[in-house]
Design a protein around this motif. Structure first.
Motif, PDB file in Angstrom:
ATOM      1  N   THR A  21       0.643  -1.686  -0.120  1.00  0.00           N
ATOM      2  CA  THR A  21      -0.076  -0.016   0.227  1.00  0.00           C
ATOM      3  C   THR A  21       0.594   1.240   0.013  1.00  0.00           C
ATOM      4  O   THR A  21       0.761   2.278  -0.798  1.00  0.00           O
ATOM      5  N   VAL A  25       1.064   4.424  -3.355  1.00  0.00           N
ATOM      6  CA  VAL A  25       0.704   5.675  -2.576  1.00  0.00           C
ATOM      7  C   VAL A  25       1.662   6.532  -3.288  1.00  0.00           C
ATOM      8  O   VAL A  25       1.480   7.198  -3.887  1.00  0.00           O
ATOM      9  N   GLY A  28       1.787   6.216  -6.821  1.00  0.00           N
ATOM     10  CA  GLY A  28       0.988   7.275  -7.084  1.00  0.00           C
ATOM     11  C   GLY A  28       0.749   5.640  -8.130  1.00  0.00           C
ATOM     12  O   GLY A  28      -0.473   5.851  -9.606  1.00  0.00           O
ATOM     13  N   ARG A  31      -4.753   0.829  -6.266  1.00  0.00           N
ATOM     14  CA  ARG A  31      -6.090   1.676  -5.353  1.00  0.00           C
ATOM     15  C   ARG A  31      -5.855   1.754  -4.321  1.00  0.00           C
ATOM     16  O   ARG A  31      -5.029   0.584  -3.237  1.00  0.00           O
ATOM     17  N   SER A  33      -7.663   4.914  -0.710  1.00  0.00           N
ATOM     18  CA  SER A  33      -8.589   5.441  -0.348  1.00  0.00           C
ATOM     19  C   SER A  33      -8.358   6.339   0.024  1.00  0.00           C
ATOM     20  O   SER A  33      -6.403   6.642   0.198  1.00  0.00           O
ATOM     21  N   GLN A  34      -8.815   7.591  -0.174  1.00  0.00           N
ATOM     22  CA  GLN A  34      -8.251   9.134  -0.329  1.00  0.00           C
ATOM     23  C   GLN A  34      -7.772   9.243   1.267  1.00  0.00           C
ATOM     24  O   GLN A  34      -6.662   9.602   1.623  1.00  0.00           O
ATOM     25  N   ALA A  35      -8.407   8.602   2.195  1.00  0.00           N
ATOM     26  CA  ALA A  35      -7.442   8.688   3.721  1.00  0.00           C
ATOM     27  C   ALA A  35      -6.366   7.727   3.722  1.00  0.00           C
ATOM     28  O   ALA A  35      -5.702   8.671   4.703  1.00  0.00           O
ATOM     29  N   THR A  36      -6.407   6.789   3.435  1.00  0.00           N
ATOM     30  CA  THR A  36      -4.855   5.980   3.316  1.00  0.00           C
ATOM     31  C   THR A  36      -3.400   7.256   2.345  1.00  0.00           C
ATOM     32  O   THR A  36      -3.009   6.511   2.961  1.00  0.00           O
ATOM     33  N   LYS A  37      -4.424   7.610   1.755  1.00  0.00           N
ATOM     34  CA  LYS A  37      -3.396   8.579   0.927  1.00  0.00           C
ATOM     35  C   LYS A  37      -2.612   9.697   1.361  1.00  0.00           C
ATOM     36  O   LYS A  37      -1.572   9.890   1.342  1.00  0.00           O
ATOM     37  N   GLU A  38      -3.593  10.314   2.562  1.00  0.00           N
ATOM     38  CA  GLU A  38      -3.216  11.309   3.005  1.00  0.00           C
ATOM     39  C   GLU A  38      -2.816  10.864   4.461  1.00  0.00           C
ATOM     40  O   GLU A  38      -1.472  11.288   4.455  1.00  0.00           O
ATOM     41  N   GLU A  41       1.258   9.253   3.026  1.00  0.00           N
ATOM     42  CA  GLU A  41       1.869  10.745   2.813  1.00  0.00           C
ATOM     43  C   GLU A  41       1.968  11.783   3.988  1.00  0.00           C
ATOM     44  O   GLU A  41       3.664  12.065   4.175  1.00  0.00           O
TER      45      GLU A  41
END
Length: 339
Positions: A21, A25, A28, A31, A33-38, A41
């Motif tokens: 994961t 992330v 890029g 797949r 989620s936005q929460a996981t991406k944030e 990062e």
């Protein structure tokens, strides 16, 4: 935690997610989620994580870098070309290594070797020596602009103006303004090799069509000579009681040297002797008298260089030759002082 010791395993452990994961992330891909991406990062930034460039190159089989070689980035034409090509490449996510060769074949060859050792994805040659450097790059994508070579690379695009036609236009303007003894200023274009260049051949073409005899060229034996040498060449020519009444300069720096000489000699530019330069640099517009020149549409040439490279990097076939139109801009040195 020291920046150099932070890995994706550390990021995964702290964030409570898998290394896959984290990798997705940070690259890029995949797949998530936005929460996981944030979260990923944020942890990466807090820990000072820096991706391994070498590992990325090996993983993607490309460095996302391009080498740009030019004789002298302080020259207005070359700097504008480099800036425009770099901007186009940067917008597509590519970084550039810029090398100044000093118009020397040994430095150009060394730069090519160094860039290839850095695994650049392509090379852009903007002006310079007429050596065989582009011939040694194999199937690496190359773009040539104002670079004359007898051997083109396997994957190559040539971008620029019709140099031969451009000089024909310069000479034709002088003839239209009444000049009958037009000389070519062979200074600053690679020692004496300019006599086989498209620019000089265009000058000869024009005089042949106009029924005029070529004048003895004004030249300097100095490699990469410029303004001062052009001035000296003109002063020397007039000291020999030259009948020259028109000067074709291959660049505005050379035209400035010609203008310096004419003013020093008390010869009226645009009256006794008419002068036209090339590149339409800012200097041609702000000096007095203002110098007629050729607008090569440099931003468009530079952008086309970048686009041609990006197309090849995307797997497309080389575009071959791209010719960008040019315009002659007349000012006082051809129109006369009253202009």
């Amino acid at each position: 935690m020291a920046r150099s010791s932070v890995s994706i395993y550390d990021i995964a452990r702290i964030a409570g997610v898998s290394t896959a994961t984290v990798s997705n992330v940070l690259n890029g891909k995949g797949r998530f989620s936005q929460a996981t991406k944030e979260l990923v990062e944020s942890v990466a930034a807090e820990q000072g994580y820096v991706a391994s460039y070498a590992a990325k190159v090996l993983r993607e089989d490309r460095s996302r870098t391009v080498g740009i070689l030019t004789p002298d980035v302080s020259n207005e034409f070359f700097s504008a070309m480099v800036l425009g090509a770099e901007a186009t490449l940067n917008d597509a996510g590519y970084s550039s290594f810029i090398c100044n060769t000093g118009n020397r074949q040994d430095r150009a060859a060394a730069s090519v070797r160094s860039l290839m050792e850095k695994s650049v994805d392509g090379l852009v040659f903007i002006g310079g020596s007429r050596g065989a450097e582009p011939a040694v790059v194999g199937d690496l994508p190359c773009v040539l602009s104002d670079y004359e070579t007898q051997t083109l690379p396997a994957r190559c695009a040539v971008v620029g103006n019709d140099l031969r036609g451009m000089t024909r236009s310069q000479a034709a303007v002088l003839a239209r303004r009444g000049c009958e003894h037009i000389a070519y200023v062979g200074v600053g274009t690679g020692g004496r090799r300019w006599k086989t260049s498209p620019r000089y051949l265009g000058y000869l073409d024009a005089l042949d069509v106009l029924g005029l005899e070529p004048m003895a060229a004004l030249e300097s034996p100095i490699e990469g000579a410029s303004r001062d040498e052009a001035k000296a060449a003109v002063v020397e020519a007039f000291a020999r009681n030259s009948s020259v009444d028109g000067l074709v300069a291959p660049g505005d720096r050379i035209a400035l040297g010609c203008l310096d000489a004419l003013l020093e000699l008390g010869v009226e530019p645009g009256g006794d002797v008419r002068l036209i330069g090339c590149d339409d640099s800012v200097y041609s517009r702000i000096v007095t008298p203002a110098i007629s020149s050729v607008d090569r549409h440099v931003p468009e040439i530079a952008a086309q260089c970048g686009r041609a490279m990006l197309a090849m990097l995307a797997g497309e076939e080389p575009v071959g030759q791209v010719l960008v139109p040019y315009d002659v801009v007349e000012r006082e040195t051809t129109l006369g002082p009253s202009a």
